[in-house]
Write a protein that holds these residues in place. Structure first.
Motif, PDB file in Angstrom:
ATOM      1  N   LYS A  29     -18.498 -23.601 -25.439  1.00 27.80           N
ATOM      2  CA  LYS A  29     -18.523 -24.311 -26.708  1.00 27.80           C
ATOM      3  C   LYS A  29     -17.532 -23.645 -27.635  1.00 27.80           C
ATOM      4  CE  LYS A  29     -21.522 -27.645 -27.452  1.00 27.80           C
ATOM      5  NZ  LYS A  29     -21.952 -28.811 -27.505  1.00 27.80           N
ATOM      6  N   LEU A  30     -16.920 -24.441 -28.489  1.00 24.95           N
ATOM      7  CA  LEU A  30     -15.975 -23.880 -29.439  1.00 24.95           C
ATOM      8  C   LEU A  30     -16.731 -23.066 -30.490  1.00 24.95           C
ATOM      9  CD1 LEU A  30     -13.179 -23.655 -30.659  1.00 24.95           C
ATOM     10  CD2 LEU A  30     -13.640 -25.771 -31.891  1.00 24.95           C
ATOM     11  N   LEU A  31     -16.556 -21.774 -30.430  1.00 25.29           N
ATOM     12  CA  LEU A  31     -17.171 -20.944 -31.453  1.00 25.29           C
ATOM     13  C   LEU A  31     -16.168 -19.884 -31.868  1.00 25.29           C
ATOM     14  CD1 LEU A  31     -19.596 -20.131 -33.178  1.00 25.29           C
ATOM     15  CD2 LEU A  31     -20.367 -18.710 -31.293  1.00 25.29           C
ATOM     16  N   ILE A  77     -27.333 -18.290 -30.231  1.00 23.09           N
ATOM     17  CA  ILE A  77     -27.318 -18.140 -28.769  1.00 23.09           C
ATOM     18  C   ILE A  77     -26.700 -16.806 -28.378  1.00 23.09           C
ATOM     19  CG2 ILE A  77     -26.193 -19.043 -26.688  1.00 23.09           C
ATOM     20  CD1 ILE A  77     -26.886 -21.844 -27.743  1.00 23.09           C
ATOM     21  N   GLU A  78     -25.720 -16.380 -29.163  1.00 17.12           N
ATOM     22  CA  GLU A  78     -25.106 -15.086 -28.857  1.00 17.12           C
ATOM     23  C   GLU A  78     -26.079 -13.926 -29.048  1.00 17.12           C
ATOM     24  OE1 GLU A  78     -20.558 -15.093 -28.825  1.00 17.12           O
ATOM     25  OE2 GLU A  78     -21.158 -15.085 -30.943  1.00 17.12           O
ATOM     26  N   ARG A 120     -22.715 -24.591 -35.318  1.00 16.17           N
ATOM     27  CA  ARG A 120     -22.173 -23.248 -35.330  1.00 16.17           C
ATOM     28  C   ARG A 120     -23.276 -22.186 -35.412  1.00 16.17           C
ATOM     29  NH1 ARG A 120     -17.582 -20.518 -36.247  1.00 16.17           N
ATOM     30  NH2 ARG A 120     -17.784 -18.712 -37.589  1.00 16.17           N
ATOM     31  N   ILE A 160     -21.133 -17.832 -24.240  1.00 18.13           N
ATOM     32  CA  ILE A 160     -21.072 -19.165 -24.831  1.00 18.13           C
ATOM     33  C   ILE A 160     -19.618 -19.520 -25.119  1.00 18.13           C
ATOM     34  CG2 ILE A 160     -21.391 -18.346 -27.202  1.00 18.13           C
ATOM     35  CD1 ILE A 160     -22.990 -21.473 -25.806  1.00 18.13           C
ATOM     36  N   GLU A 183     -28.154 -26.757 -29.423  1.00 16.20           N
ATOM     37  CA  GLU A 183     -27.198 -26.187 -28.479  1.00 16.20           C
ATOM     38  C   GLU A 183     -27.996 -25.483 -27.384  1.00 16.20           C
ATOM     39  OE1 GLU A 183     -24.060 -26.717 -28.352  1.00 16.20           O
ATOM     40  OE2 GLU A 183     -23.623 -27.478 -30.369  1.00 16.20           O
ATOM     41  N   MET A 230     -23.828 -11.002 -26.649  1.00 12.15           N
ATOM     42  CA  MET A 230     -23.655 -11.877 -25.470  1.00 12.15           C
ATOM     43  C   MET A 230     -22.645 -12.961 -25.796  1.00 12.15           C
ATOM     44  SD  MET A 230     -26.380 -12.774 -22.848  1.00 12.15           S
ATOM     45  CE  MET A 230     -26.562 -11.035 -23.055  1.00 12.15           C
ATOM     46  N   SER A 231     -21.555 -13.029 -25.079  1.00 15.41           N
ATOM     47  CA  SER A 231     -20.532 -13.963 -25.554  1.00 15.41           C
ATOM     48  C   SER A 231     -20.130 -14.988 -24.509  1.00 15.41           C
ATOM     49  CB  SER A 231     -19.304 -13.190 -26.019  1.00 15.41           C
ATOM     50  OG  SER A 231     -18.674 -12.629 -24.894  1.00 15.41           O
ATOM     51  N   LEU A 252     -24.977 -21.917 -32.144  1.00 14.44           N
ATOM     52  CA  LEU A 252     -24.174 -21.157 -31.179  1.00 14.44           C
ATOM     53  C   LEU A 252     -24.218 -19.662 -31.486  1.00 14.44           C
ATOM     54  CD1 LEU A 252     -21.111 -23.556 -30.917  1.00 14.44           C
ATOM     55  CD2 LEU A 252     -22.822 -23.120 -29.150  1.00 14.44           C
ATOM     56  N   LYS A 253     -24.186 -19.350 -32.773  1.00 12.76           N
ATOM     57  CA  LYS A 253     -24.252 -17.929 -33.146  1.00 12.76           C
ATOM     58  C   LYS A 253     -25.592 -17.335 -32.726  1.00 12.76           C
ATOM     59  CE  LYS A 253     -21.018 -17.041 -36.789  1.00 12.76           C
ATOM     60  NZ  LYS A 253     -20.819 -16.719 -38.202  1.00 12.76           N
ATOM     61  N   TRP A 262     -27.071 -33.556 -30.497  1.00 13.35           N
ATOM     62  CA  TRP A 262     -26.340 -32.687 -29.583  1.00 13.35           C
ATOM     63  C   TRP A 262     -25.158 -33.474 -29.029  1.00 13.35           C
ATOM     64  CZ3 TRP A 262     -26.261 -33.706 -24.075  1.00 13.35           C
ATOM     65  CH2 TRP A 262     -25.550 -32.746 -23.319  1.00 13.35           C
TER      66      TRP A 262
END
Ligand SMILES: Cc1cc2nc3c(=O)[nH]c(=O)nc-3n(C[C@H](O)[C@H](O)[C@H](O)COP(=O)(O)OP(=O)(O)OC[C@H]3O[C@@H](n4cnc5c(N)ncnc54)[C@H](O)[C@@H]3O)c2cc1C
Lengths: 286, 768
Positions: free
Chosen positions: A8-10, B128-129, B122, A4, B46, A1-2, B125-126, B289
């Motif tokens: 957000k900077l990822l 969350i993916e 980071r 994000i 996040e 799932m991308s 966020l990862k 956050w």
């Protein structure tokens, strides 16, 4: 799932390499999923959005050979990694092809001009690239380099007018680096007109016109899926061109995009107005 | 209460142009924002946010995400034990309740659904993916009309999408304008904009088992504290809110957002859940956050967002006798301050004009878009935009000069009760207008305009825009805290419950105190933003700070002098003791503050004041804008901007300029560049600074500012607020100018932002 990405900077992990010679750089880019990095102003945004995720970035921005601006035998050569700022600060460029200086001074904002490079813009191939409009108008030649089987650097010359193929697509091959752009004709009659929403924005539409002893060249910015060259060779005297003529000519090459800044009809209209203004300015230049 | 105005002389700091004490820090790297605050062992929050505008969450699986490296905890809606968020004001639809994290249903792109805590942003966020989620799309309600129709409801619990409603009081309906010689009407849009503070939202929280400490980027640390303690069920002494340097808010950081409360919630939950985790060494955890720009563009509240129907009527000589304003407010997905903006619009509905018959109605509706909040001016710019566009249209219809029409209709006697909840305290609307018109030589400008129009082949058209405005500042007078304390070295430490986030209260307030105490400016430090040090406070918004916090500090300074005099009197019995220009005189001896500090020793010389004004104040002004429109391309170029903003007594002329200039920039920007746009499915099309028309300095011409000071009698400083006036007056002024430039083409109105495309489209439509 991308999804994000873009919120957000990822950035995905990548390896950063800064080769010390062109030869080394050409070797490195042959590795899998390697990508050339110059100023990073087009590439990094793509990576942020998840549209590009190279394994390694080969930074050619530090190679001196690609930063040169020089004149040999009446030909001006601009290295691919010359920044917009270096371009418009160059007296040589100003005396040779002042259109290029003018266009460079109007790209984006000071930060973009400090880091963005000519080569990066051309290879990225954005239809709204200002500098692409200029090099089309100036009938420049693009010089590409790669390694042959023996590991020697070989060159390939492509006329700017054949360089752009489609949306974000050019003739450059994966194993090639854009080395430089050369201009064989001095050209002092020129005009560049663009309409932007804000000063730092991309052109809604831009038109670059250059007249040298070899004729008139017209480059169109953001009027099709790629930067477009408009051929008006059959008009020996541009004062023959009336609005109707201009309109017909444009329709033969443009296919304007539509977005929140303008629909296709507006862009078409702007192209006509700006082209006429350019031609007028050129006529008035002595 | 009769209030004696302060006295001033040539030496007074008040009224001077003084550079900000804070500047050094802000223009170098000295400032400390929330993200710069170090916090021991750190965890990062996040959010998974909704990618669709309206839908049902069909399945949600966070198992894989939980196993992702560095993840400490994951929260979905059912893991949050807080009571859902009710509308901030009782007048709003109470059935529109918001869960902290979306439960079953998502209502706007950007709505938080899952919260992930990890050892780095980071890693969060990862993770969350790795979240698996499925939605069933529901039809997105994007347009105001669709929302009002209510065929698709945002909240099953509510039978309509209406958040707030205020009806016409007159029953005349269609006959409202009977008897008017001249009548003009138009439907206009006050576009939705994004506040875009340079620093986005940011929160950091830690909990030691008893006390919660929250660093927050806010305009109102004390309100944040009361929200937190109420929501989290903590005692007042156990909540400590610190607002360090804050990089702008523009109204959008008045309230406390779900994300920020959740950061505090998580800090507590993690400690209470024990803290044994491979990723977190034992000890105090700080959880933080900070939003990205794109995140901010879709989940920090938006501003404005009104569609207005303006109707205006009067005599052919130019006397306006009737005016009616109907507002439809876009509240976004959940009721926040935005749903209530029409209330402020109503208060200022008449503008500067004495109009006999006025009526107002408003409906705020819910749409599947980012919630709307207060934004610089909050409801008042909308009122000004409506009336100033209406007056312009009226003048055009009557064939009169718009300046003349204004002259004929100004309110000239004060106090003036509008009948719409406002009593204007003081004003000089005609003087303000005449001043700006003289300054630009209005008559010659009109002559030049006529000349240009007669020029053949010119693609340039000159436009002259005028606006006169009155606005309300410190709209709901609330008590504000101020304290002034004498340090042992004779310097002063003052605190205030207001909270500067770029304005420079540190300088302005020091000027006020220095004048009272007869001290030089360097001796005074004013401190803000820490609820453990400052017991009470309201914050900075609605242009309230000088007239609330400034007055409190002025009074606290006086109180400190009185306290000292009392001390001296008890010390030197039978002596004559008095204070003048920084000295305490005792018979033939005199004592400086330094002497007093030494004498007082450890006895505490401090004065605390809670000051509540009796009423709001009503700043006013007149703006003129000159534009050149390229009728072939639609490009608008601003040639001149002249602004007279009268906010009563000005404490610091330089900072007042700064407030006005910044306001002008934002107001012009709404008129020409900025607009939040959604597609018909509720997808935001302007969530980056590349798409959203945030301006840069290059877009603006030099601003010319004329000064005028009509004092208020509401407070002894004579000061009104000047934080928002620029934004309020200039937006209609620019639109008036552009429409003026195009009047000869039969164009009455173009909706903002006046982009080249829109301006050209209007021209194209007219000429075809
Ligand atoms: C905010 C902003 C505003 C902008 N505004 C404008 C504008 O108004 N007008 C305009 O024309 N442009 C504008 N741009 C685009 C800008 O001109 C380009 O991003 C920039 O010139 C690209 O150059 P770069 O060196 O940064 O390229 P990079 O991002 O480093 O590279 C771009 C692409 O080209 C490849 N590449 C780069 N150099 C070479 C080379 N020598 N040989 C082979 N491949 C190469 C890279 O692999 C990559 O695919 C803007 C960009 C930004 C970020």
């Amino acid at each position: 799932m991308s999804w994000i990405k873009g919120i957000k900077l990822l950035l995905n992990d990548f390896v950063y390499k800064a080769p010390r010679s062109l030869n080394e750089a050409l070797k490195l880019i042959r590795e899998e999923d390697a990508k050339v990095l110059a100023g990073g102003h087009s590439l990094i945004p793509l990576m942020k959005l998840g549209f590009a995720s190279p394994e390694s970035l080969i930074d050619i921005g530090k190679l001196e050979e690609l930063q040169a601006i020089e004149e040999t035998n009446g030909v001006l050569t601009v290295g691919s990694c010359v920044s917009y700022r270096a371009l418009f600060e160059s007296e040589m460029v100003k005396s040779y092809v002042p259109l290029l200086s003018k266009v460079a001074s109007q790209v984006g904002d000071p930060q973009v001009r400090a880091r963005g490079t000519v080569g990066g813009s051309l290879v990225h191939g954005d239809p709204a690239s200002d500098i692409a409009g200029a090099i089309l108008a100036l009938d420049a030649t693009v010089e590409l380099v790669s390694l042959n089987g023996k590991g020697d650097i070989v060159k390939r010359k492509v006329p700017a007018r054949e360089f752009f193929v489609g949306f974000l697509e050019t003739v450059i091959e994966d194993d090639e680096i854009l080395h430089s752009i050369s201009f064989k004709n001095k050209c002092h009659k020129f005009s560049f007109q663009k309409i932007t929403r804000r000063e730092q924005d991309w052109a809604i539409v831009g038109v670059a016109v250059a007249q040298s002893m070899h004729g008139i060249g017209i480059g169109l910015v953001n009027l099709a899926s790629k930067p477009v060259y408009l051929d008006i060779k059959k008009y020996e005297d541009i004062s023959e061109l009336d609005p109707e003529g201009v309109s017909l000519l444009l329709d033969s090459v443009i296919d304007p995009p539509a977005d929140i800044y303008g629909d296709a009809e507006y862009r078409r209209h702007l192209a006509e107005v700006l082209l006429l203004r350019c031609l007028k300015e050129i006529k008035e230049t002595t | 209460m009769l209030i004696a105005p302060i006295t001033m002389n040539a030496e007074s700091y008040i009224g001077k142009r003084i550079e900000r004490i804070e500047d050094n820090k802000f223009i170098t790297t000295g400032a400390t924002y929330v993200a710069d605050v170090k916090g021991g062992s750190e965890l990062f929050v996040e959010f998974l946010r909704s990618p669709i505008a309206h839908g049902r969450i069909m399945s949600l699986n966070v198992d894989k995400a939980k196993a992702s490296p560095g993840v400490e905890a994951i929260y979905c809606s059912e893991d949050i034990t807080l009571v859902d968020i009710n509308p901030p004001i009782p007048l709003l639809n109470a059935k529109m309740v918001r869960p902290y994290l979306a439960r079953d249903r998502v209502r706007f792109v950007g709505e938080p659904i899952v919260l992930v805590v990890a050892n780095s942003a980071r890693n969060a966020l990862k993770a969350i993916e790795e979240i698996e989620i499925e939605f069933e799309d529901l039809e997105a309600v994007v347009s105001l009309d669709d929302s009002f129709k209510g065929e698709v409801l945002l909240f099953d619990e509510s039978e309509s999408n209406v958040m707030f409603r205020s009806d016409f009081t007159s029953e005349d309906g269609d006959r409202f304008f009977d008897g008017c010689d001249v009548f003009a009407a138009e439907t206009i849009v006050n576009s939705r904009v994004a506040p875009c503070p340079l620093e986005g939202r940011s929160a950091m929280a830690s909990f030691d088992g008893e006390k919660l400490t929250v660093h927050l980027s806010t305009q109102a640390p004390h309100s944040a504290k009361s929200t937190l303690l109420k929501v989290l069920g903590l005692e007042s002494e156990n909540v400590h809110v610190i607002a360090p340097d804050v990089g702008g808010g523009f109204g959008a950081k008045i309230g406390t957002y779900p994300e920020e409360i959740l950061v505090a919630y998580v800090a507590i939950a993690l400690v209470e859940s024990d803290g044994e985790s491979p990723n977190t060494p034992k000890g105090l955890k700080s959880v933080r956050w900070s939003e990205s720009r794109n995140e901010s563009m879709i989940s920090l509240g938006h501003g404005r967002g009104q569609r207005q129907r303006i109707e205006i009527g009067g005599t052919k000589e130019g006397r306006i006798t009737h005016y009616r304003l109907s507002v439809m407010q876009d509240g976004g997905a959940y009721p926040m301050m935005g749903a209530f903006l029409p209330f402020f619009t109503r208060r200022m509905v008449k503008g500067c004009y004495d109009i006999q018959k006025v009526d107002f109605m408003a409906v705020s509706v819910a749409t599947n878009t980012t919630p709307v909040v207060a934004y610089r001016g909050a409801g008042r710019p909308e009122a000004t935009y409506a009336i100033e566009r209406a007056v312009e249209l009226f003048a055009r219809k009557a064939g009169l000069d718009p300046a003349d029409v204004r002259r004929k209709n100004f309110i000239s006697e004060f106090p003036y009760d509008t009948g719409f909840g406002s009593v204007y305290d003081s004003g000089a609307y005609l003087t303000a207008l005449e001043k700006v018109l003289d300054y630009v030589d209005y008559k010659s400008l009109r002559a030049e305009q006529r000349k240009m129009r007669n020029m053949k082949d010119s693609n340039k058209s000159l436009g002259i825009g005028i606006s006169s405005y009155v606005e309300v500042t410190h709209g709901f007078p609330a008590s504000e805290f101020g304290s002034v304390k004498l340090n042992s070295d004779g310097t002063i430490f003052a605190t205030s419950g207001t909270f500067p986030h770029g304005q420079g209260h540190g300088t302005t307030f020091a000027q006020i105190i220095a004048d009272e105490l007869g001290l030089s400016l360097e001796k005074i430090e004013v401190f803000f933003g820490d609820t453990d040090i400052i017991p009470r406070g309201v914050g900075t918004f609605g242009s309230r700070s000088v007239q609330s916090g400034g007055v409190a500090l002025s009074r606290a300074s006086k109180g400190l002098i009185d306290k000292t005099l009392d001390l001296m009197k008890s010390e030197f019995l039978d002596s004559s003791v008095f204070f003048e220009s920084g000295w305490f005189f005792v018979d033939d001896r005199k004592f400086s503050w330094e002497d007093i500090a030494r004498l007082a020793g450890s006895s505490n010389l401090e004065c605390q004041v809670d000051y509540a004004a009796d009423s709001p104040t009503f700043p006013f002004g007149a703006h003129v804008c000159i534009v050149e429109v390229d009728v072939e391309t639609g490009v608008v170029v601003i040639k001149r901007v002249v602004a007279l903003d009268d906010a009563g007594r000005i404490i610091n002329r330089l900072l007042a300029d700064g407030q006005v200039f910044g306001g002008l920039a934002q107001g012009i920007s709404q008129a020409l560049y900025e607009e939040v746009i959604y597609d018909e499915n509720g997808n935001p099309l302007t969530s980056t600074f590349a798409d959203y028309g945030i301006p840069s300095a290059t877009e603006f011409t030099k601003f010319e500012r004329l000064e005028m000071e009509t004092l208020t009698t509401v407070n002894e400083l004579g000061a009104k607020g000047i934080g928002e006036s620029g934004t309020i007056g200039i937006t209609p002024c620019v639109v008036n100018a552009v429409c003026d430039a195009l009047s000869h083409l039969g164009i009455d109105h173009i909706d903002m932002p006046l982009t080249p495309f829109k301006v050209y489209s209007a021209i194209r439509e007219r000429s075809s």
